[in-house]
Design an enzyme around this catalytic site. Structure first.
Site, PDB file in Angstrom:
ATOM      1  N   CYS A   1     -19.992 -73.248-107.030  1.00  0.00           N
ATOM      2  CA  CYS A   1     -18.960 -73.883-108.113  1.00  0.00           C
ATOM      3  C   CYS A   1     -18.149 -75.281-107.774  1.00  0.00           C
ATOM      4  CB  CYS A   1     -17.741 -73.063-108.528  1.00  0.00           C
ATOM      5  SG  CYS A   1     -18.457 -71.397-108.878  1.00  0.00           S
TER       6      CYS A   1
ATOM      7  N   CYS B   1     -17.808 -66.279-109.805  1.00  0.00           N
ATOM      8  CA  CYS B   1     -18.862 -66.435-108.489  1.00  0.00           C
ATOM      9  C   CYS B   1     -18.895 -65.415-107.573  1.00  0.00           C
ATOM     10  CB  CYS B   1     -18.421 -68.070-108.141  1.00  0.00           C
ATOM     11  SG  CYS B   1     -19.343 -68.626-106.817  1.00  0.00           S
TER      12      CYS B   1
ATOM     13  N   CYS C   1     -15.395 -67.136-103.026  1.00  0.00           N
ATOM     14  CA  CYS C   1     -15.089 -68.337-104.190  1.00  0.00           C
ATOM     15  C   CYS C   1     -13.605 -67.431-104.821  1.00  0.00           C
ATOM     16  CB  CYS C   1     -16.095 -68.374-105.202  1.00  0.00           C
ATOM     17  SG  CYS C   1     -15.565 -69.564-106.459  1.00  0.00           S
TER      18      CYS C   1
ATOM     19  N   TYR D   1     -55.291  -2.235 -81.384  1.00  0.00           N
ATOM     20  CA  TYR D   1     -55.175  -3.755 -81.578  1.00  0.00           C
ATOM     21  C   TYR D   1     -53.861  -4.051 -80.986  1.00  0.00           C
ATOM     22  CZ  TYR D   1     -55.282  -8.569 -83.472  1.00  0.00           C
ATOM     23  OH  TYR D   1     -55.510  -9.641 -83.306  1.00  0.00           O
TER      24      TYR D   1
END
Length: 575
Positions: free
Chosen positions: A454, A481, A476, A6
């Site tokens: 704000c 904030c 800010c 084979y």
């Protein structure tokens, strides 16, 4: 039974139970190699050697060897005969002693000039007597003694040139695949067939492969994305994992999960950077009959001598999509190219050489940029150099890319920043300096009008992140904030986006606010003075909104809604 064992096996050593001498005995009557087989079986000849172990065993088939003696079958072609001869001679060589030889190197001094010669002297041919497909020691020299003097019979001066290596043959490719651990003897040819079926390569009559334009474009495209998919690493790792599954050290689920995860990451990233693949395709296919159809429009103005091949000029040309580039006329042998900013609308080579770049004259190019696609501190009319000395061109390539339209306000150029992160104009040309100063002066006057939720006045800061370094934004002053807004998107009614380029010959160029983002804490009950109504729910949740107040889905293009790109790269966006 067949004539040979084979053939699609990886096993390269015989088991202890194989009767090798019986196989040799069967071949002792053959008219070509029968006499050598008889010598192998004669103990006085000392030719026999038990074959060494190669270390590979597929647990299914023995190494390739003849299983039946014959001189030839009726109906066999010449290829059948040569194949049987190769298998039989190779088997006889495997059970033979190795060849023995020694190499001699002679150094000769002729009038102070040193010459050298080397040759191989074979003392015992052994397996080379039967295995005629391999040669050894083609160069021989006479025996010399150290210090021996002689008179040369002739002196010759030969001229030669270096030559590129030959194209890979099918045998070369199989050998490289085996070294990298890709495929087996049963699957290697299937891999090669896929390369041919998909038109990545062609194979000539000498079984040598030549890459096609498609194959080279894929290699260049994926390579520019940072992937080395054309190298054997990924496939070799998959082969090792599959072998680990067969050996029981890994499970099928583990290997599948790992492989699919890697492939998915590659696919998604390649999808995001598909323009690099398209650029590579344009490079290799733009000369494929496109010039006859009017799709290729080389400008043909010489910019410089190509510094890579040194024997052809680089010219200014346009790509099929209208973008500009400077490429070598010797393409595809030379692929040197300079990709120019995607915001260019017109370009022409001047007669002014650059004072810094070389070798040879490098002529400067006059560019006209689309005002909406470049930052306001850049002039839409500019004459620059593509030899590598022009910082302005390099910055515009970083900002605008080489083929994708991007809005002008998204990035700040690195060269215009001072040590504190604000714009610095001392090194800019006069027309750039006046335009940039006017822009910054107008924007600084509008700071007092920006208030957060704000109702407090915001402070103007400068970003220092990699993508937005030098770009200014409002925050800010209160730590409670989380208000945030870019300066260039602060107020659509201000003059920040209406600064006219004072050197432009056309009408004033204006950029208008298309979208902005604001994120704030969910518990803050304050409202901005603008954008009430539909924006209120988005404010409470903290998300992205359009100027109309409509909620935007994070991560999607706001033009078409596709999540695979941002709005600045959207194909549906109009400049």
């Amino acid at each position: 039974a067949g004539f040979i064992s084979y053939p699609r096996t990886e096993t390269d050593f015989f088991s202890e139970n194989t009767d090798l001498q019986s196989i040799v005995q069967d071949q002792s009557q053959h008219p070509l190699w029968g006499s050598y087989a008889q010598r192998l079986l004669d103990s006085q000849e000392n030719l026999w050697r038990q074959p060494s172990s190669g270390g590979h065993d597929d647990k299914a088939h023995p190494p390739i060897h003849p299983t039946k003696y014959l001189e030839g079958e009726r109906g066999w072609s010449a290829d059948h005969v040569r194949l049987y001869e190769l298998v039989t001679r190779h088997f006889l060589a495997c059970v033979s002693q190795p060849a023995v030889g020694y190499e001699t190197t002679a150094s000769v001094d002729i009038a102070g000039e040193i010459f050298s010669a080397s040759g191989l002297m074979i003392t015992a041919r052994n397996y080379l007597e039967v295995y005629c497909f391999e040669s050894w020691g083609s160069s021989t020299i006479p025996n010399f003694e150290v210090g021996q003097q002689f008179i040369p019979t002739r002196l010759m001066l030969d001229m030669g040139i270096t030559r590129p290596p030959p194209l890979l043959s099918e045998a070369d490719l199989i050998s490289l695949m085996d070294q990298a651990g890709i495929g087996t003897d049963a699957t290697m040819h299937d891999h090669i067939k896929k390369l041919l079926d998909r038109c990545y390569v062609t194979k000539d009559a000498n079984t040598r492969f030549t890459p096609t334009n498609l194959g080279e474009a894929l290699v260049m495209g994926y390579d520019s994305m940072g992937y080395e998919l054309w190298k054997p690493y990924l496939r070799a790792m998959m082969e090792r994992d599959m072998k680990a599954v067969s050996e029981g050290t890994k499970t099928k689920v583990q290997v599948l999960e790992t492989s699919l995860h890697q492939m998915k990451e590659c696919f998604l990233d390649a999808k995001l950077h598909k323009e690099k693949l398209l650029i590579a395709m344009e490079l290799f296919f733009e000369r494929s009959n496109l010039s006859n159809e009017g799709h290729q429009h080389p400008v043909g103005e010489i910019v410089r001598l190509c510094p890579v091949c040194n024997n052809s000029n680089m010219v200014l040309k346009t790509k099929p999509d209208g973008k500009f580039m400077v490429g070598c006329l010797k393409f595809p042998q030379c692929r040197n190219a300079v990709w120019l900013p995607g915001a260019i609308s017109e370009a022409s080579v001047t007669t002014q050489p650059c004072a810094s770049c070389g070798p040879g004259p490098v002529y400067r190019i006059h560019f006209k940029f689309r005002r909406a696609e470049i930052p306001p501190q850049y002039c839409s009319d500019y004459t620059g150099c593509v030899g590598g000395c022009d910082q302005i061109i390099q910055e515009l390539i970083e900002i605008c890319g080489t083929g994708v339209h991007r809005p002008a306000g998204n990035h700040g150029p690195a060269a215009f920043r001072g040590s504190c992160g604000t714009a610095s104009h001392q090194e800019l040309p006069e027309h750039y300096r006046r335009t940039a100063e006017q822009t910054l002066r107008v924007s600084s006057n509008s700071t007092e009008d920006i208030k957060c939720h704000c109702q407090a006045a915001c402070i103007l800061l400068t970003a220092n992140t990699e993508n937005n370094r030098g770009r200014r934004f409002f925050r800010c002053q209160s730590s409670n904030c989380d208000f945030f807004m870019w300066e260039d998107a602060a107020c659509p009614q201000s003059n920040i986006f209406e600064t006219q380029n004072i050197n432009s010959s056309g009408p004033a160029s204006r950029s208008r606010l298309s979208s902005w983002s604001c994120r704030r804490p969910a518990g803050n009950s304050h409202r901005s003075r603008s954008y009430r109504g539909r924006r209120a729910r988005a404010d409470r949740e903290g998300g992205f909104v359009r100027v109309t107040g409509e909620t935007m889905t994070s991560g999607n293009c706001y033009v078409c809604g596709d999540s695979s790109h941002w709005a600045n790269d959207c194909p549906n966006r109009h400049p």
